[in-house]
Design a protein around this motif. Structure first.
Motif, PDB file in Angstrom:
ATOM      1  N   ASN A  79       6.565  10.326  -2.153  1.00 16.95           N
ATOM      2  CA  ASN A  79       7.279  10.432  -3.407  1.00 16.95           C
ATOM      3  C   ASN A  79       7.735   9.042  -3.831  1.00 16.95           C
ATOM      4  O   ASN A  79       8.353   8.318  -3.040  1.00 16.95           O
ATOM      5  CB  ASN A  79       8.483  11.359  -3.224  1.00 16.95           C
ATOM      6  CG  ASN A  79       9.228  11.610  -4.500  1.00 16.95           C
ATOM      7  OD1 ASN A  79       9.611  10.684  -5.204  1.00 16.95           O
ATOM      8  ND2 ASN A  79       9.453  12.873  -4.793  1.00 16.95           N
ATOM      9  N   LEU A  80       7.467   8.683  -5.070  1.00 17.45           N
ATOM     10  CA  LEU A  80       7.824   7.357  -5.563  1.00 17.45           C
ATOM     11  C   LEU A  80       9.334   7.108  -5.497  1.00 17.45           C
ATOM     12  O   LEU A  80       9.770   5.986  -5.294  1.00 17.45           O
ATOM     13  CB  LEU A  80       7.314   7.181  -6.999  1.00 17.45           C
ATOM     14  CG  LEU A  80       7.393   5.780  -7.585  1.00 17.45           C
ATOM     15  CD1 LEU A  80       6.649   4.769  -6.714  1.00 17.45           C
ATOM     16  CD2 LEU A  80       6.836   5.767  -8.990  1.00 17.45           C
ATOM     17  N   ASP A  81      10.133   8.157  -5.637  1.00 22.59           N
ATOM     18  CA  ASP A  81      11.588   8.003  -5.612  1.00 22.59           C
ATOM     19  C   ASP A  81      12.179   7.905  -4.216  1.00 22.59           C
ATOM     20  O   ASP A  81      13.330   7.519  -4.062  1.00 22.59           O
ATOM     21  CB  ASP A  81      12.255   9.176  -6.345  1.00 22.59           C
ATOM     22  CG  ASP A  81      11.912   9.200  -7.824  1.00 22.59           C
ATOM     23  OD1 ASP A  81      11.735   8.115  -8.415  1.00 22.59           O
ATOM     24  OD2 ASP A  81      11.800  10.307  -8.375  1.00 22.59           O
ATOM     25  N   ILE A 107       0.841  -1.206   0.000  1.00 24.60           N
ATOM     26  CA  ILE A 107       0.000   0.000   0.000  1.00 24.60           C
ATOM     27  C   ILE A 107       0.875   1.254   0.000  1.00 24.60           C
ATOM     28  O   ILE A 107       0.551   2.243  -0.668  1.00 24.60           O
ATOM     29  CB  ILE A 107      -0.978  -0.040   1.185  1.00 24.60           C
ATOM     30  CG1 ILE A 107      -2.028  -1.128   0.945  1.00 24.60           C
ATOM     31  CG2 ILE A 107      -1.650   1.309   1.401  1.00 24.60           C
ATOM     32  CD1 ILE A 107      -2.876  -1.468   2.146  1.00 24.60           C
ATOM     33  N   SER A 108       1.997   1.223   0.722  1.00 22.15           N
ATOM     34  CA  SER A 108       2.920   2.358   0.728  1.00 22.15           C
ATOM     35  C   SER A 108       3.407   2.670  -0.680  1.00 22.15           C
ATOM     36  O   SER A 108       3.455   3.829  -1.099  1.00 22.15           O
ATOM     37  CB  SER A 108       4.123   2.064   1.623  1.00 22.15           C
ATOM     38  OG  SER A 108       3.739   1.931   2.963  1.00 22.15           O
ATOM     39  N   HIS A 109       3.769   1.631  -1.406  1.00 21.19           N
ATOM     40  CA  HIS A 109       4.241   1.820  -2.780  1.00 21.19           C
ATOM     41  C   HIS A 109       3.112   2.338  -3.667  1.00 21.19           C
ATOM     42  O   HIS A 109       3.316   3.264  -4.474  1.00 21.19           O
ATOM     43  CB  HIS A 109       4.797   0.500  -3.322  1.00 21.19           C
ATOM     44  CG  HIS A 109       5.401   0.628  -4.678  1.00 21.19           C
ATOM     45  ND1 HIS A 109       4.805   0.104  -5.803  1.00 21.19           N
ATOM     46  CD2 HIS A 109       6.529   1.239  -5.091  1.00 21.19           C
ATOM     47  CE1 HIS A 109       5.550   0.388  -6.855  1.00 21.19           C
ATOM     48  NE2 HIS A 109       6.604   1.069  -6.459  1.00 21.19           N
ATOM     49  N   CYS A 110       1.933   1.782  -3.521  1.00 26.16           N
ATOM     50  CA  CYS A 110       0.786   2.223  -4.329  1.00 26.16           C
ATOM     51  C   CYS A 110       0.413   3.679  -4.032  1.00 26.16           C
ATOM     52  O   CYS A 110       0.086   4.435  -4.954  1.00 26.16           O
ATOM     53  CB  CYS A 110      -0.414   1.312  -4.092  1.00 26.16           C
ATOM     54  SG  CYS A 110      -0.194  -0.359  -4.746  1.00 26.16           S
ATOM     55  N   LEU A 111       0.453   4.068  -2.768  1.00 25.94           N
ATOM     56  CA  LEU A 111       0.174   5.462  -2.424  1.00 25.94           C
ATOM     57  C   LEU A 111       1.197   6.401  -3.069  1.00 25.94           C
ATOM     58  O   LEU A 111       0.832   7.466  -3.578  1.00 25.94           O
ATOM     59  CB  LEU A 111       0.201   5.664  -0.909  1.00 25.94           C
ATOM     60  CG  LEU A 111      -1.100   5.556  -0.149  1.00 25.94           C
ATOM     61  CD1 LEU A 111      -0.866   5.776   1.335  1.00 25.94           C
ATOM     62  CD2 LEU A 111      -2.145   6.509  -0.674  1.00 25.94           C
ATOM     63  N   ALA A 112       2.458   6.005  -3.050  1.00 29.60           N
ATOM     64  CA  ALA A 112       3.499   6.825  -3.671  1.00 29.60           C
ATOM     65  C   ALA A 112       3.273   6.926  -5.177  1.00 29.60           C
ATOM     66  O   ALA A 112       3.465   7.993  -5.761  1.00 29.60           O
ATOM     67  CB  ALA A 112       4.878   6.248  -3.362  1.00 29.60           C
ATOM     68  N   MET A 113       2.844   5.832  -5.804  1.00 29.48           N
ATOM     69  CA  MET A 113       2.580   5.869  -7.245  1.00 29.48           C
ATOM     70  C   MET A 113       1.376   6.747  -7.569  1.00 29.48           C
ATOM     71  O   MET A 113       1.370   7.445  -8.581  1.00 29.48           O
ATOM     72  CB  MET A 113       2.337   4.448  -7.785  1.00 29.48           C
ATOM     73  CG  MET A 113       3.583   3.623  -7.865  1.00 29.48           C
ATOM     74  SD  MET A 113       3.451   1.981  -8.639  1.00 29.48           S
ATOM     75  CE  MET A 113       1.774   1.688  -8.952  1.00 29.48           C
ATOM     76  N   SER A 114       0.360   6.710  -6.722  1.00 32.22           N
ATOM     77  CA  SER A 114      -0.881   7.426  -7.016  1.00 32.22           C
ATOM     78  C   SER A 114      -0.801   8.914  -6.696  1.00 32.22           C
ATOM     79  O   SER A 114      -1.500   9.726  -7.304  1.00 32.22           O
ATOM     80  CB  SER A 114      -2.040   6.815  -6.230  1.00 32.22           C
ATOM     81  OG  SER A 114      -1.965   7.161  -4.858  1.00 32.22           O
ATOM     82  N   SER A 144       8.194  12.483  11.338  1.00 29.99           N
ATOM     83  CA  SER A 144       7.925  13.004  10.002  1.00 29.99           C
ATOM     84  C   SER A 144       8.568  12.124   8.936  1.00 29.99           C
ATOM     85  O   SER A 144       9.566  11.460   9.177  1.00 29.99           O
ATOM     86  CB  SER A 144       8.451  14.436   9.874  1.00 29.99           C
ATOM     87  OG  SER A 144       9.858  14.444   9.991  1.00 29.99           O
ATOM     88  N   GLY A 145       7.970  12.152   7.748  1.00 29.67           N
ATOM     89  CA  GLY A 145       8.541  11.434   6.610  1.00 29.67           C
ATOM     90  C   GLY A 145       8.335   9.941   6.684  1.00 29.67           C
ATOM     91  O   GLY A 145       7.476   9.437   7.390  1.00 29.67           O
ATOM     92  N   GLY A 146       9.154   9.243   5.939  1.00 29.36           N
ATOM     93  CA  GLY A 146       9.040   7.803   5.852  1.00 29.36           C
ATOM     94  C   GLY A 146       7.950   7.381   4.882  1.00 29.36           C
ATOM     95  O   GLY A 146       7.509   8.151   4.042  1.00 29.36           O
ATOM     96  N   SER A 147       7.521   6.169   5.011  1.00 28.92           N
ATOM     97  CA  SER A 147       6.493   5.595   4.147  1.00 28.92           C
ATOM     98  C   SER A 147       5.161   5.568   4.890  1.00 28.92           C
ATOM     99  O   SER A 147       5.086   5.861   6.084  1.00 28.92           O
ATOM    100  CB  SER A 147       6.886   4.167   3.766  1.00 28.92           C
ATOM    101  OG  SER A 147       6.969   3.372   4.944  1.00 28.92           O
ATOM    102  N   TYR A 148       4.117   5.169   4.207  1.00 30.99           N
ATOM    103  CA  TYR A 148       2.823   4.985   4.860  1.00 30.99           C
ATOM    104  C   TYR A 148       2.940   3.893   5.926  1.00 30.99           C
ATOM    105  O   TYR A 148       2.378   4.013   7.012  1.00 30.99           O
ATOM    106  CB  TYR A 148       1.755   4.633   3.823  1.00 30.99           C
ATOM    107  CG  TYR A 148       0.384   4.461   4.419  1.00 30.99           C
ATOM    108  CD1 TYR A 148      -0.275   5.538   5.009  1.00 30.99           C
ATOM    109  CD2 TYR A 148      -0.266   3.230   4.401  1.00 30.99           C
ATOM    110  CE1 TYR A 148      -1.526   5.397   5.566  1.00 30.99           C
ATOM    111  CE2 TYR A 148      -1.525   3.084   4.953  1.00 30.99           C
ATOM    112  CZ  TYR A 148      -2.144   4.165   5.531  1.00 30.99           C
ATOM    113  OH  TYR A 148      -3.389   4.028   6.093  1.00 30.99           O
TER     114      TYR A 148
END
Length: 197
Positions: free
Chosen positions: A99-101, A81-88, A112-116
């Motif tokens: 950010n996907l990158d 889901i973290s990757h999908c959120l970054a893609m969307s 702060s920051g990191g992934s979902y």
């Protein structure tokens, strides 16, 4: 008359998971009404007394947790889901976008920051609630979750055993080298098979 038995993989897929995956896809498309409808379909079937008016990705994840409890690996799902959120580019329930990158290229234990995946750790677990982390019963060790822990390290024995090429270590762990070539498709991996030095 002989009895012939056929053995094959039997795929078991729950209807509720299908609705949840479609709800997630609709969410990423910005179709919040469709995502809400899919989640409410599951809640109605379960005789839930409360229905959603507009779902967030957090609502979908919470419904996955309730509906598919002990049927899936939560870490794997939250990483996906973290990757999908970054893609969307869609925001999570706290308004964060990823950010996907860089969603999987961060370290540290600040909020702060990191992934979902990391944001759910921060908001819903005790790991980083205390400066010293979690103390195990004997009182000697402390555990916290780092942003880099979205992926675990690849064992050095696996990296060293791969003599046909160089495996890339995950970000934030000893041996990580951003210049190590990483294939982005199976076609590139096949194409590179004969190029071993």
């Amino acid at each position: 008359m002989s009895l012939i038995l056929y053995f094959a993989h039997w795929y078991l897929y729950r209807l509720a998971e299908t609705y949840l995956l479609r709800a997630e896809a609709r969410f990423y498309q910005g179709n919040i009404a469709g995502a809400t409808q899919d989640v409410n379909t599951i809640r109605e079937r379960a005789d839930a007394s409360q229905l959603y008016t507009d779902v967030t990705i957090g609502d979908i994840c919470a419904e996955r947790g309730r509906e598919l409890y002990l049927e899936e690996w939560r870490n794997v799902e939250l990483t996906r889901i973290s990757h999908c959120l970054a893609m969307s580019g869609m925001p999570d329930e706290w308004g964060n976008t990823y950010n996907l990158d860089s969603w999987d290229q961060q370290s540290g234990t600040d909020e702060s920051g990191g992934s979902y995946w990391y944001q759910r750790i921060v908001h819903y677990t005790l790991y980083n609630k205390y400066p010293e982390g979690i103390v195990i019963p004997n009182g000697t060790n402390y555990y916290t979750m780092d942003k880099r822990n979205v992926f675990w390290p690849i064992p050095n024995s696996a990296i060293a055993a791969n003599i046909q090429g160089q495996l890339s270590q995950n970000y934030g762990y000893d041996g990580y080298d951003p210049s190590t070539k990483v294939w982005d498709s199976w076609e590139n991996a096949v194409e590179d098979e004969g190029n071993v030095e």
